[in-house]
Each structure stands twice: as structure tokens, then as C-alpha cells.
Design a protein around this motif. Structure first.
Motif, mmCIF file in Angstrom:
data_model
loop_
_atom_site.group_PDB
_atom_site.id
_atom_site.type_symbol
_atom_site.label_atom_id
_atom_site.label_comp_id
_atom_site.label_asym_id
_atom_site.label_seq_id
_atom_site.Cartn_x
_atom_site.Cartn_y
_atom_site.Cartn_z
ATOM 1 N N THR A 91 -0.799 9.607 4.987
ATOM 2 C CA THR A 91 -2.130 8.547 5.247
ATOM 3 C C THR A 91 -1.951 7.541 4.541
ATOM 4 O O THR A 91 -2.598 6.360 5.181
ATOM 5 C CB THR A 91 -2.975 9.821 4.836
ATOM 6 N N ASP A 92 -1.777 7.673 2.931
ATOM 7 C CA ASP A 92 -1.602 5.933 2.927
ATOM 8 C C ASP A 92 -0.397 5.231 2.146
ATOM 9 O O ASP A 92 0.488 6.165 2.468
ATOM 10 C CB ASP A 92 -2.017 6.261 1.548
ATOM 11 N N PRO A 93 -0.604 4.628 3.286
ATOM 12 C CA PRO A 93 0.439 3.720 3.172
ATOM 13 C C PRO A 93 1.940 3.565 2.310
ATOM 14 O O PRO A 93 2.495 3.192 2.365
ATOM 15 C CB PRO A 93 0.332 2.463 4.354
ATOM 16 N N THR A 94 0.826 2.794 0.729
ATOM 17 C CA THR A 94 1.595 2.728 -0.226
ATOM 18 C C THR A 94 2.473 4.298 -0.417
ATOM 19 O O THR A 94 3.309 3.995 -1.696
ATOM 20 C CB THR A 94 -0.048 2.711 -1.845
ATOM 21 N N GLU A 95 1.827 5.752 0.042
ATOM 22 C CA GLU A 95 3.048 6.767 -0.391
ATOM 23 C C GLU A 95 4.100 6.832 0.769
ATOM 24 O O GLU A 95 4.080 8.308 0.749
ATOM 25 C CB GLU A 95 1.451 7.797 -0.717
ATOM 26 N N ALA A 96 4.347 6.431 1.796
ATOM 27 C CA ALA A 96 4.180 6.878 2.517
ATOM 28 C C ALA A 96 5.661 6.439 2.545
ATOM 29 O O ALA A 96 5.900 5.426 2.019
ATOM 30 C CB ALA A 96 3.868 6.327 4.252
ATOM 31 N N GLU A 97 6.777 6.904 3.279
ATOM 32 C CA GLU A 97 8.188 7.097 3.197
ATOM 33 C C GLU A 97 8.734 5.498 3.595
ATOM 34 O O GLU A 97 7.944 5.373 4.913
ATOM 35 C CB GLU A 97 8.949 8.327 3.726
ATOM 36 N N GLY A 99 10.547 3.515 6.239
ATOM 37 C CA GLY A 99 10.688 3.286 7.101
ATOM 38 C C GLY A 99 9.781 4.377 8.432
ATOM 39 O O GLY A 99 10.336 4.566 9.670
ATOM 40 N N THR A 100 8.774 4.709 8.011
ATOM 41 C CA THR A 100 7.984 5.518 8.232
ATOM 42 C C THR A 100 6.746 4.361 9.534
ATOM 43 O O THR A 100 6.493 3.055 9.329
ATOM 44 C CB THR A 100 7.009 6.919 7.812
ATOM 45 N N ILE A 101 6.165 5.282 10.445
ATOM 46 C CA ILE A 101 5.228 3.744 11.047
ATOM 47 C C ILE A 101 4.505 3.242 10.419
ATOM 48 O O ILE A 101 3.462 1.815 10.310
ATOM 49 C CB ILE A 101 4.763 4.240 11.709
ATOM 50 N N ARG A 102 3.297 4.198 9.638
ATOM 51 C CA ARG A 102 2.588 3.468 7.901
ATOM 52 C C ARG A 102 2.766 2.632 7.292
ATOM 53 O O ARG A 102 2.192 2.297 6.713
ATOM 54 C CB ARG A 102 1.994 4.637 7.531
ATOM 55 N N LYS A 103 4.426 2.846 6.550
ATOM 56 C CA LYS A 103 4.864 1.943 5.676
ATOM 57 C C LYS A 103 5.342 0.724 6.067
ATOM 58 O O LYS A 103 4.693 0.220 6.075
ATOM 59 C CB LYS A 103 6.037 2.685 5.330
ATOM 60 N N LEU A 104 5.292 0.639 7.640
ATOM 61 C CA LEU A 104 6.299 -0.282 8.217
ATOM 62 C C LEU A 104 4.564 -1.117 8.531
ATOM 63 O O LEU A 104 4.744 -2.354 8.443
ATOM 64 C CB LEU A 104 6.734 -0.062 9.579
ATOM 65 N N TYR A 105 3.699 -0.848 9.386
ATOM 66 C CA TYR A 105 3.222 -1.260 10.289
ATOM 67 C C TYR A 105 0.679 -1.095 9.551
ATOM 68 O O TYR A 105 0.196 -2.146 9.885
ATOM 69 C CB TYR A 105 2.452 -0.649 11.855
ATOM 70 N N ALA A 106 1.136 0.182 8.576
ATOM 71 C CA ALA A 106 -0.648 0.166 8.012
ATOM 72 C C ALA A 106 -0.953 -0.723 7.045
ATOM 73 O O ALA A 106 -0.008 -1.231 6.536
ATOM 74 C CB ALA A 106 -0.870 1.543 7.422
ATOM 75 N N GLU A 107 -1.863 -1.062 6.639
ATOM 76 C CA GLU A 107 -2.253 -1.829 6.238
ATOM 77 C C GLU A 107 -3.002 -1.010 4.712
ATOM 78 O O GLU A 107 -2.873 -1.839 4.067
ATOM 79 C CB GLU A 107 -3.888 -3.038 6.580
ATOM 80 N N SER A 108 -3.459 -0.559 5.345
ATOM 81 C CA SER A 108 -4.011 0.784 3.970
ATOM 82 C C SER A 108 -4.317 2.078 4.019
ATOM 83 O O SER A 108 -4.178 2.241 5.287
ATOM 84 C CB SER A 108 -5.707 -0.322 3.398
ATOM 85 N N LYS A 109 -5.020 2.695 3.482
ATOM 86 C CA LYS A 109 -5.305 4.001 3.410
ATOM 87 C C LYS A 109 -6.464 4.395 4.872
ATOM 88 O O LYS A 109 -6.399 5.307 5.790
ATOM 89 C CB LYS A 109 -6.454 5.075 2.219
ATOM 90 N N GLY A 110 -7.626 3.482 4.896
ATOM 91 C CA GLY A 110 -8.326 3.314 6.371
ATOM 92 C C GLY A 110 -7.110 3.447 7.057
ATOM 93 O O GLY A 110 -7.925 3.990 8.445
ATOM 94 N N ARG A 111 -7.404 2.179 6.967
ATOM 95 C CA ARG A 111 -6.676 1.233 8.010
ATOM 96 C C ARG A 111 -5.055 1.489 8.069
ATOM 97 O O ARG A 111 -4.997 0.560 7.738
ATOM 98 C CB ARG A 111 -6.962 -0.256 8.387
ATOM 99 N N ASN A 112 -4.744 2.332 8.843
ATOM 100 C CA ASN A 112 -2.948 2.962 8.715
ATOM 101 C C ASN A 112 -2.953 3.514 10.211
ATOM 102 O O ASN A 112 -2.465 3.823 10.501
ATOM 103 C CB ASN A 112 -3.191 4.411 8.251
ATOM 104 N N ALA A 113 -3.230 2.243 11.269
ATOM 105 C CA ALA A 113 -2.181 2.058 12.478
ATOM 106 C C ALA A 113 -2.136 3.206 13.188
ATOM 107 O O ALA A 113 -2.456 3.596 14.453
ATOM 108 C CB ALA A 113 -0.632 1.784 11.958
#
Ligand code: GDP
Length: 141
Positions: A91-97, A99-113
Motif C-alpha cells: 500500500t505504501d510505496p516506500t515499502e513496496a518491492e 519493480g512493482t507498480i506502486r514502487k514505480l508510479y505511486a506518490e504516497s500511501k494515499g495517492r498510490n496509483a
């Protein structure tokens, strides 16, 4: 094969990443069975996220999901629900693996693509929220 429901969220439609996210999903082996672009009303966003009502982030989530266009997608793959959860990342891009979509494109835990259903039961409920049965192109139908 099974299906799940994804939503490309307003941050991604607003910053020009929707196409890249759709391509990423196809590259990961998902087949798009239904797609549309919608601007959710407050009532629709509240109903979709009813399970989170009362959580501290609920109001912010509803505001965000109504702030711009969303692209719901019915996606098909083997083990679609769990596979899509892997592909989108935490959910939180700072914790995402990596190559995942949220790691690549999310801005924050709320605005997470992107949203993805978290169970087969919710996938069915969430898919019918956006796509009447007759509009879906299922395999073998
Ligand atoms: P998901 O299944 O990974 O999408 O996560 P959840 O079901 O826990 O939360 C649903 C959505 O609410 C998330 O995708 C975020 O957009 C939002 N959300 C969850 N936790 C927070 C939070 O702590 N702050 C904010 N602003 N939004 C959150």
C-alpha cells in the motif's frame, strides 16, 4: 483462469501514467476483460470503500478518489487476485518491492496509483460495481 478488479487511480490518470500502468499489467500476463473511465461521485466512492468507513484516512480517501478520473479494469490471469496484489506491491510505496507498480508510479500511501481487490469475494463484488455482467468479455463466452 480467474478475474480480479483493478482501478487506476486519479493520481495516475492525472500525471500521465495510466498507459504505462496498463502496459505493465499486460506485460505481467493479465488480459483486460473490461475497461472504462469514470469520475466517481462522492456517494459511489463512499460505497466502494464502505469497509474503511470510520478509519482515519477514510475522508481523505473519498476526496482523492473523487478528485479526477479513475480507470476500472476487469483483469484475467491464473490466480488473478493474489497475482495482481504481488504486481501492485505494498500500500505504501516506500515499502513496496522494486519493480512493482506502486514502487514505480505511486506518490504516497494515499495517492498510490492503483487499487486491486484483496479476495475473490471482493473481486466479484467490486467488478460488478463497475461492470454489469453483460458488458464483460469472459473467456469461452
Ligand atoms: P490496499 O488494499 O493496498 O489498497 O490498502 P487498504 O485496503 O489498506 O487501503 C485502501 C486505500 O486507502 C489505500 O490504497 C490508500 O489509497 C488508502 N489508505 C490506506 N491507508 C492510508 C493511510 O494511512 N493514509 C492515507 N492517506 N490513505 C491510506
Amino acid at each position: 483462469m480467474s478475474q480480479t478488479l483493478a482501478i487506476i487511480k486519479p493520481d495516475a490518470t492525472g500525471n500521465g501514467k495510466a498507459g504505462k500502468i496498463l502496459a505493465h499489467l499486460e506485460d505481467e500476463g493479465f488480459t483486460v476483460r473490461a475497461i472504462r473511465m469514470v469520475r466517481l461521485t462522492r456517494a459511489q466512492a463512499e460505497a466502494f470503500y464502505e469497509v474503511h468507513r470510520g478509519r482515519p484516512f477514510y475522508e481523505e480517501l473519498v476526496e482523492f478518489m473523487t478528485s479526477g478520473p479513475c480507470i476500472p479494469l476487469a483483469l484475467e490471469a491464473d490466480d488473478a487476485v493474489s497475482r495482481l496484489r504481488e504486481v501492485i506491491g505494498a500500500t505504501d510505496p516506500t515499502e513496496a518491492e522494486e519493480g512493482t507498480i506502486r514502487k514505480l508510479y505511486a506518490e504516497s500511501k494515499g495517492r498510490n496509483a492503483i487499487h486491486a481487490s484483496d479476495s475473490d469475494e471482493n473481486a466479484a463484488r467490486e467488478t460488478s460495481f463497475f461492470f454489469p455482467e453483460a458488458e464483460r468479455i469472459g473467456s469461452g463466452r
